[in-house]
Every structure is written in C-alpha cells, then in structure tokens.
Design a protein around this motif. Structure first.
Motif, PDB file in Angstrom:
ATOM      1  N   SER A 230      -2.119  -3.177  -4.264  1.00 27.97           N
ATOM      2  CA  SER A 230      -1.605  -2.324  -3.196  1.00 27.97           C
ATOM      3  C   SER A 230      -1.477  -3.139  -1.914  1.00 27.97           C
ATOM      4  CB  SER A 230      -2.530  -1.122  -2.981  1.00 27.97           C
ATOM      5  OG  SER A 230      -2.584  -0.310  -4.138  1.00 27.97           O
ATOM      6  N   ALA A 231      -0.791  -2.558  -0.940  1.00 25.74           N
ATOM      7  CA  ALA A 231      -0.614  -3.185   0.366  1.00 25.74           C
ATOM      8  C   ALA A 231      -0.313  -2.089   1.374  1.00 25.74           C
ATOM      9  CB  ALA A 231       0.505  -4.225   0.337  1.00 25.74           C
ATOM     10  N   PHE A 232      -0.335  -2.445   2.658  1.00 27.21           N
ATOM     11  CA  PHE A 232       0.008  -1.463   3.689  1.00 27.21           C
ATOM     12  C   PHE A 232       0.712  -2.163   4.849  1.00 27.21           C
ATOM     13  CE2 PHE A 232      -4.292  -2.962   4.385  1.00 27.21           C
ATOM     14  CZ  PHE A 232      -4.425  -3.121   5.760  1.00 27.21           C
TER      15      PHE A 232
ATOM     16  N   GLU B 274     -19.964   7.053   8.794  1.00 28.70           N
ATOM     17  CA  GLU B 274     -18.592   7.451   9.110  1.00 28.70           C
ATOM     18  C   GLU B 274     -17.806   7.678   7.816  1.00 28.70           C
ATOM     19  OE1 GLU B 274     -15.189   7.427  12.115  1.00 28.70           O
ATOM     20  OE2 GLU B 274     -17.361   7.399  12.378  1.00 28.70           O
ATOM     21  N   ARG B 275     -17.025   8.752   7.780  1.00 24.29           N
ATOM     22  CA  ARG B 275     -16.198   9.018   6.617  1.00 24.29           C
ATOM     23  C   ARG B 275     -14.986   8.100   6.643  1.00 24.29           C
ATOM     24  NH1 ARG B 275     -18.865  10.834   2.877  1.00 24.29           N
ATOM     25  NH2 ARG B 275     -17.052  11.774   1.857  1.00 24.29           N
ATOM     26  N   LEU B 276     -14.703   7.476   5.514  1.00 28.72           N
ATOM     27  CA  LEU B 276     -13.545   6.607   5.376  1.00 28.72           C
ATOM     28  C   LEU B 276     -12.679   7.118   4.231  1.00 28.72           C
ATOM     29  CD1 LEU B 276     -15.027   3.000   5.773  1.00 28.72           C
ATOM     30  CD2 LEU B 276     -13.967   4.436   7.521  1.00 28.72           C
ATOM     31  N   TYR B 277     -11.394   6.788   4.314  1.00 27.53           N
ATOM     32  CA  TYR B 277     -10.420   7.255   3.338  1.00 27.53           C
ATOM     33  C   TYR B 277      -9.626   6.049   2.824  1.00 27.53           C
ATOM     34  CZ  TYR B 277     -11.769  11.570   5.581  1.00 27.53           C
ATOM     35  OH  TYR B 277     -12.517  12.609   6.088  1.00 27.53           O
ATOM     36  N   SER B 278      -9.875   5.720   1.569  1.00 27.87           N
ATOM     37  CA  SER B 278      -9.239   4.559   0.953  1.00 27.87           C
ATOM     38  C   SER B 278      -7.990   4.989   0.200  1.00 27.87           C
ATOM     39  CB  SER B 278     -10.218   3.882  -0.006  1.00 27.87           C
ATOM     40  OG  SER B 278      -9.572   2.888  -0.773  1.00 27.87           O
ATOM     41  N   MET B 279      -6.920   4.200   0.351  1.00 25.83           N
ATOM     42  CA  MET B 279      -5.643   4.540  -0.275  1.00 25.83           C
ATOM     43  C   MET B 279      -5.107   3.376  -1.089  1.00 25.83           C
ATOM     44  SD  MET B 279      -4.045   6.639   2.950  1.00 25.83           S
ATOM     45  CE  MET B 279      -5.175   5.904   4.141  1.00 25.83           C
ATOM     46  N   GLY B 280      -4.372   3.702  -2.120  1.00 26.45           N
ATOM     47  CA  GLY B 280      -3.761   2.690  -2.976  1.00 26.45           C
ATOM     48  C   GLY B 280      -3.144   3.338  -4.193  1.00 26.45           C
TER      49      GLY B 280
ATOM     50  N   SER C 171      -6.630  -2.583  -5.013  1.00 22.64           N
ATOM     51  CA  SER C 171      -6.916  -3.790  -4.224  1.00 22.64           C
ATOM     52  C   SER C 171      -5.803  -4.040  -3.220  1.00 22.64           C
ATOM     53  CB  SER C 171      -7.045  -5.000  -5.149  1.00 22.64           C
ATOM     54  OG  SER C 171      -8.170  -4.897  -5.979  1.00 22.64           O
ATOM     55  N   GLY C 172      -6.193  -4.266  -1.965  1.00 26.00           N
ATOM     56  CA  GLY C 172      -5.218  -4.544  -0.918  1.00 26.00           C
ATOM     57  C   GLY C 172      -4.784  -3.333  -0.141  1.00 26.00           C
ATOM     58  N   GLY C 173      -5.185  -2.142  -0.578  1.00 23.43           N
ATOM     59  CA  GLY C 173      -4.854  -0.937   0.177  1.00 23.43           C
ATOM     60  C   GLY C 173      -5.768  -0.768   1.377  1.00 23.43           C
ATOM     61  N   PRO C 174      -5.424   0.142   2.308  1.00 25.08           N
ATOM     62  CA  PRO C 174      -6.238   0.332   3.508  1.00 25.08           C
ATOM     63  C   PRO C 174      -7.339   1.362   3.301  1.00 25.08           C
ATOM     64  CG  PRO C 174      -4.283   1.697   3.657  1.00 25.08           C
ATOM     65  CD  PRO C 174      -4.189   0.959   2.334  1.00 25.08           C
TER      66      PRO C 174
END
Length: 428
Positions: free
Chosen positions: A52-54, A132-138, A175-178
């Motif tokens: 993944s990438a952003f 802190e809540r985080l939100y991972s995307m990919g 991998s590579g997503g934000p």
C-alpha cells in the motif's frame, strides 16, 4: 451503506445526533488518497507482490515501505511498479528515494491536484500520548481498501530501530499504508506484524517519513539508488556495531563458569534446561539464548543486522569421554547459512579452528575456538561471522559459547570476538 471498517460496527461509528465519528469519519475522505502498489514481473506482466501507499502532495508524491518496492532497486530490468487507486485507475510508479533503515520509500505517480495526507504535528515531535486511537489503512490480502482501528502504545522498548507498537491487526498488503489520528493526520506508516502474536503490529514513526519527504523536496530524486542503498547499509551497520561495542558485555553464571552476555537493551534473553526430560538425558544441558531485535530488510531474500549469543553448560551423566566430545561437537557447529539460494549475496564461507591457552590468568580456561566467516558480494568489507568457544579444562563438563554476527565489518568482528573470548572464565 456502511464502509469497510475493521474493529468498529456501523452503529458504533456514529455519535449521538447522527454525527459520523471514529473510523467511519476517518475513512470517509481517505480512499482518494490511498494507493495499492504492485510489483510486476516485466516479462509476464503479472504481479509478484503487493503493498500500500498514500499520497503526500498534490503533484503525485506518495510514501510506501522500502520492502514493498525493493525488487526494483536490485533488479530494475526484471521488475516494474504499478499503482491501483481506489477508483480503479492505474498507472506507472517511479521510485525516487529510499530510507532503508526505516523501511520507507518515496514514489511518484501520475496523480495531479488529488487530495493528500498531512502529518500530525504531535507525532512528528514525539508528543503523541499513549492510548491515542489510531486508524490504519491499506489493502490487505488484495481484498480492497479498508481501515483498522487500534491504539498507539508508544515505541517498542527492546528494539534497536524505532518502531511504534500498534494494537491493530495489520495484514500482508497493508505495508506502506498510513496510520492516522482521529483527525486524519498521519502518525505512522504500516510496516509489520508480529508472527505468533495477535494484535501486535508495528508502525514506522511519522517523523522519518516526513524527513524523507523533505529530503526529496529539497534535493530531488536520488540519482543512483543502488549506490545509496550501499551507503545506507554501511552507515547503519557501522553505527549498530559501534553501539553494541559501547554497551559492552556483562558476566553471567553458567555452572562453574562465567560467560559474556550483552548489556545492550535491545536484546531478549531466554533460558532453558533439559533436566526434567524423560527419559533422562545422557547429558544435562542448561542453556541461554540472547537475540537482538535489530533486523534490517535489504531484499526479499536478505535480512541482516541480527546478533545472537548462546551458552550451553553441559555436564555428562553417563557418557564416556569420546561420547561426551562427540556430543559437544554437535552443539558447537559454527557453520553459517550462506549456501544454496544465498550464493548471490555471499562468497563461500571459510572456517578456522585453534586452541587458546589460559596464559597467566588462573580463572581463564583453555578454549577450543572455531571461527567461520563469509563475505557479502554486494557490500564490501562486510561479513557474517560465527564464533564458538568450548572450554577444555574438564572431562565431564564444558561450556559451549557462541556469538553470531550478521553484516559486521572486519575490525568490529575482531574486536567483539576478542572481548567475547576474554569474558569466558572459571568462577569456582
């Protein structure tokens, strides 16, 4: 209609009064800024790996992991990169710069005036609070773009490389997503998950991605990526072994002996014994194993930077001296693993065996020492080294000590080897 959201249902994603909150709110504007990166075998036009990438700029700059695009660095005539956007559009991907130690890369795609992600200021300065809540995307497993909710748990304690512990479930392809905060700003970059555990994943801190982006903006693309990889490889390993040497060794008790164990904080050590095994073993073995969390991904078939220190205190139960010597020989193999598919990276290994006397020191046992090394073809003056020492002062008991070093320079290997052997002592 609900979006694809992990760890949060549609009802949970809406606050009182019908306001969109949490993962759904973050994901609502994310898809136009997300990319899937595919490595294609040029001759066949078929994908060999995905990631993944952003987007991070309006002119098509995007961030991904170095390991997602590494094939193109070493074999640019065999592989090429392609992106797929959330709307189904596709295009070429051009690799501009890499940060191999932090597993990051900057690429350019033909996206103009598209929305893009920005970095979170608290994450850049290191002030993001734990919890802190985080939100991972990919795009996990090529199933489509999705979002995973988890918690920021700070930096991993026992790791040489800085990595964020994220409690979301990252999967291959992400991998590579934000990974963003609730306001959609990037706090980290997806990089890995811990095999053998659940909901233990890792992110590269955002400040490294921001620094690489600034480098490209200030200096442009890297003209020779292969040479830059060599420079980064050399700098990382020299700094790593310098730090290992500065941390030094501490002495631990191993039966009637004392052996060296690293004092570096990025090692995990475990102990084991066969004393309760049934049927009763013919030799009692108490062992310790220390392994560094310091790996450096170089290519899909090469990861370096690992150090292991092992000790085995062995005491014969009913073996004669010949059988005991044979048993010790099986424990003390010094051979490396550079054959077979690794030949493209390593020269053939060379081994040497010698005896080291105790000199004038009454607490220093005589040692049989084996030293094996193999050189890297791609990186000059770097070696994988295995050093094994076996005490020779008693017939029915012995200490087998081993130190394995990956991608170490000659001078560092010699200095660490001498200190390791010097630290093997008799405690009784």
């Amino acid at each position: 209609m609900c979006l694809a959201i992990a760890a949060a249902g549609c009802g949970a994603a809406r606050a009182a009064g019908g306001q969109v909150a949490g993962a759904e709110a973050v994901y609502a504007t994310a898809p136009p800024r997300l990319l899937q990166i595919r490595t294609l075998l040029t001759s066949a036009g078929q994908q060999t790996s995905i990631g993944s990438a952003f987007l991070v700029s309006a002119d098509g700059l995007a961030i991904t992991n170095y390991h997602v695009v590494s094939h193109v660095v070493f074999e640019p005539n065999t592989y090429r990169l392609e992106y797929t956007a959330a709307d189904g559009t596709q295009g070429e991907v051009h690799l501009l710069a890499v940060d191999m130690p932090n597993d990051l890369a900057i690429v350019r795609v033909d996206k103009h005036d598209a929305p893009f992600f920005t970095f979170n200021a608290a994450a850049i300065s290191g002030d993001l609070p734990k919890g802190e809540r985080l939100y991972s995307m990919g795009n996990p497993l090529d199933l489509g773009f999705t979002i995973v909710e988890g918690t920021y748990s700070g930096l991993v304690d026992r790791s040489y490389n800085e990595r964020i512990h994220f409690t979301g479930a990252l999967n291959p392809g992400m991998s590579g997503g934000p990974a963003t905060t609730a306001d959609g700003e990037v706090a980290g970059v997806n990089v890995a998950t811990r095999r053998g555990g659940q909901l233990v994943s890792f992110l590269v801190p955002a400040r490294f991605a921001n620094a690489l982006l600034q480098r490209v903006r200030d200096h442009g693309p890297t003209p020779d990526l292969r040479a830059e990889i060599g420079r980064q490889f050399t700098a990382w390993h020299r700094a790593f072994y310098k730090s290992l040497g500065e941390q030094g060794f501490r002495s631990i008790a191993l039966g009637p002996y004392r052996g060296p164990e690293t004092a570096a904080p990025w090692f995990t050590c475990w102990a084991q014994t066969n004393s309760g095994a049934m049927p009763k073993p013919r030799a009692d073995v108490n062992s310790t194993n220390c392994t560094s969390d310091s790996s450096l991904f170089v290519a899909s078939d090469l990861t370096t930077g690992n150090v292991q220190i092992n000790h085995y205190y062995v005491r014969s139960s009913d073996l004669n001296q010949f059988q005991f010597a044979n048993y010790l020989a099986q424990l003390s193999q010094a051979r490396l693993t550079g054959g077979g598919p690794y030949r493209k990276w390593y020269t053939p290994e060379r081994c040497q065996e010698d005896f080291v006397g105790n000199g004038a020191a009454s607490d220093r046992p005589s040692l049989r020492v084996m030293w094996c090394a193999q050189a890297y073809r791609e990186f000059e003056d770097f070696y994988d080294v295995a050093l094994v020492a076996i005490t020779q002062d008693a017939g029915g008991g012995a200490l087998v000590s081993r130190m394995s070093l990956q991608a170490v320079g000659y001078e560092d290997a010699m200095a660490l080897g001498r200190r390791f052997l010097d630290a093997v002592r008799v405690s009784k």
